[in-house]
Design an enzyme around this catalytic site. Structure first.
Site, mmCIF file in Angstrom:
data_model
loop_
_atom_site.group_PDB
_atom_site.id
_atom_site.type_symbol
_atom_site.label_atom_id
_atom_site.label_comp_id
_atom_site.label_asym_id
_atom_site.label_seq_id
_atom_site.Cartn_x
_atom_site.Cartn_y
_atom_site.Cartn_z
ATOM 1 N N LYS A 154 -12.325 5.582 -11.878
ATOM 2 C CA LYS A 154 -12.967 5.326 -10.579
ATOM 3 C C LYS A 154 -11.948 5.025 -9.476
ATOM 4 C CE LYS A 154 -16.506 3.041 -13.367
ATOM 5 N NZ LYS A 154 -15.894 2.154 -14.346
ATOM 6 N N ASP A 181 -15.170 4.735 -20.572
ATOM 7 C CA ASP A 181 -15.296 4.374 -19.161
ATOM 8 C C ASP A 181 -14.187 3.397 -18.763
ATOM 9 O OD1 ASP A 181 -17.135 4.244 -16.651
ATOM 10 O OD2 ASP A 181 -16.611 2.159 -17.082
ATOM 11 N N SER A 216 -23.076 -2.901 -17.813
ATOM 12 C CA SER A 216 -23.594 -4.181 -18.330
ATOM 13 C C SER A 216 -24.921 -3.976 -19.064
ATOM 14 C CB SER A 216 -23.748 -5.214 -17.206
ATOM 15 O OG SER A 216 -22.533 -5.393 -16.518
ATOM 16 N N THR A 218 -14.781 -0.664 -20.955
ATOM 17 C CA THR A 218 -13.456 -1.274 -21.213
ATOM 18 C C THR A 218 -13.083 -2.400 -20.259
ATOM 19 O OG1 THR A 218 -12.309 0.327 -19.804
ATOM 20 C CG2 THR A 218 -12.567 0.924 -22.126
ATOM 21 N N LEU A 221 -25.861 -4.693 -21.923
ATOM 22 C CA LEU A 221 -26.273 -5.845 -22.752
ATOM 23 C C LEU A 221 -26.427 -7.093 -21.879
ATOM 24 C CD1 LEU A 221 -23.752 -5.239 -25.686
ATOM 25 C CD2 LEU A 221 -26.123 -4.452 -25.505
ATOM 26 N N SER A 243 -20.791 4.997 -7.764
ATOM 27 C CA SER A 243 -21.128 3.784 -8.501
ATOM 28 C C SER A 243 -21.475 2.691 -7.496
ATOM 29 C CB SER A 243 -19.949 3.362 -9.383
ATOM 30 O OG SER A 243 -20.251 2.172 -10.067
ATOM 31 N N SER A 247 -17.193 -3.623 -26.114
ATOM 32 C CA SER A 247 -16.881 -4.631 -27.128
ATOM 33 C C SER A 247 -15.474 -4.367 -27.624
ATOM 34 C CB SER A 247 -17.855 -4.574 -28.301
ATOM 35 O OG SER A 247 -17.448 -5.535 -29.256
#
Ligand SMILES: NC(=O)c1ccc[n+]([C@@H]2O[C@H](COP(=O)([O-])OP(=O)(O)OC[C@H]3O[C@@H](n4cnc5c(N)ncnc54)[C@H](OP(=O)(O)O)[C@@H]3O)[C@@H](O)[C@H]2O)c1
Length: 328
Positions: free
Chosen positions: A81, A47, A214, A23, A216, A165, A273
């Site tokens: 997070k 997320d 990421s 998101t 993509l 992360s 997306s």
């Protein structure tokens, strides 16, 4: 197979859907409609992060779906997070409570330390700057103390699982060596041009599920960074000829091939997306498998290309816990 049937087991005996919905970099207006579309399309893993400043919009949609009975809370997997400005033991409880209030939830399924470095905690300023134009770093970062505070959130029932992360192997090792409750998830940049083979092997050995952000190669990242005055040329993995040739063979889109390559490694992927057609495409990857020869071709695309170095925060590399020593 639908996506809810496809999950990975975490070391806390819960399950995490292997495909989630990212998101970051969406405006509130587009995200509200997009989260609706994502839930309609079958996404159950979402997320977000305190610093994305979109938890309230997501919470609004979740509330609507849960209270109308369209989805049960226990069928959702919500990840958020700890922001860099909350990177001290007392910051953990403060920021998880704020995130829960934004999301209108009693608990999240997974709470992550977003980054290993820290900013000063200046109320109302997620990215505080010094007078010389640098990010206002807090250099006294104690990962072990922060991890203990993460464990306390789990004890208190505010999250079902805790993880990290953007931590590197030596930072994860230090947490593992001092943890009462080991991290169950590591979220890092991972895509065909940065496959993170050593890190994924390390995590498998230590029962840590890896999530690819990421996945993509974030084709929108260069224009996003441009808005902050940072001009970079980034490769577009979706246009890679090998990926496109494999996509034709399976009658799929390049994005679907990239995502399938990740999940066939047992790695969770969280593509973003806000376009309903593309977000449906991204979850429609459970009706085929890449064969060994195509997996080898995709494995060979690995070039160690890191897209996100956090240098948009000028001076961040001076933090002792900056995680990418090769970029210093
Ligand atoms: N932990 C961290 O530090 C961290 C860092 C970065 C990201 N993340 C998380 O990971 C999520 C995903 O990473 P990301 O947003 O950086 O990058 P990404 O998911 O790799 O790429 C998103 C971009 O791809 C486009 N896109 C999506 N599906 C597509 C498709 N089927 N065909 C063509 N283009 C497509 C999107 O545009 P449209 O929206 O227009 O479709 C958007 O510009 C984030 O949203 C966030 O939740 C975490």
């Amino acid at each position: 197979m639908n996506q809810s049937a496809s999950s990975v087991s975490l070391n806390n005996a819960t399950k995490m859907p292997i495909l989630g919905y990212g998101t970051w970099q969406a405006t509130d207006a587009e995200l509200e409609a997009a989260v609706e579309a994502a839930l309609e399309a079958g996404y159950r893993h979402i997320d977000t992060a305190y610093v994305y400043e979109n938890e309230k919009v997501i919470g609004k949609v979740l509330k609507k779906w849960i209270s109308s009975g369209k989805v049960k809370r226990e069928d959702l997997f919500i990840v958020t997070k700890l922001p860099p400005g909350g990177m001290r033991p007392e910051g953990v409880s403060k920021f998880i409570k704020r995130s829960l209030a934004h999301l209108q939830l009693d608990y999240v399924d997974l709470y992550l330390i977003h980054v290993p470095f820290a900013f000063k905690d200046i109320e109302g300023d997620l990215h505080p700057m010094t007078s010389d134009g640098k990010i206002n770093l807090d250099l006294k970062t104690d990962h072990i103390g922060i991890w203990k505070a993460m464990e306390e959130q789990l004890d208190a029932g505010l999250t079902k699982a805790i993880g990290l992360s953007n931590f590197n192997i030596s930072q994860i090792t230090r947490v593992l060596n001092n943890a009462r409750i080991p991290p169950c998830n590591l979220q890092v940049e991972l895509h065909a041009y940065h496959q993170q083979k050593e890190l994924v092997d390390f995590c498998k050995k230590n029962k840590i599920v890896v999530t690819a952000y990421s996945p993509l190669g974030n084709p929108g990242l260069a224009s996003f960074l441009d808005r902050f005055g940072k001009k970079v040329e980034l490769p577009n993995i979706l246009k890679n000829p090998v990926v496109n040739e494999i996509a034709k063979k399976y009658n799929k889109e390049p994005a679907q091939i990239l995502l399938k390559h990740i999940i066939q490694r047992g790695v969770v992927a969280i593509p973003k997306s806000t376009n309903p057609q593309r977000l449906r495409q991204n979850i429609d990857i459970f009706d085929f498998s890449l064969d060994d020869s195509d997996l080898s071709k995709l494995n060979a695309l690995d070039a160690g290309v890191r897209l996100l170095d956090f240098d948009v925060f000028s001076g961040v590399k001076e933090h002792p816990e900056y995680p990418f020593p090769e970029l210093k």
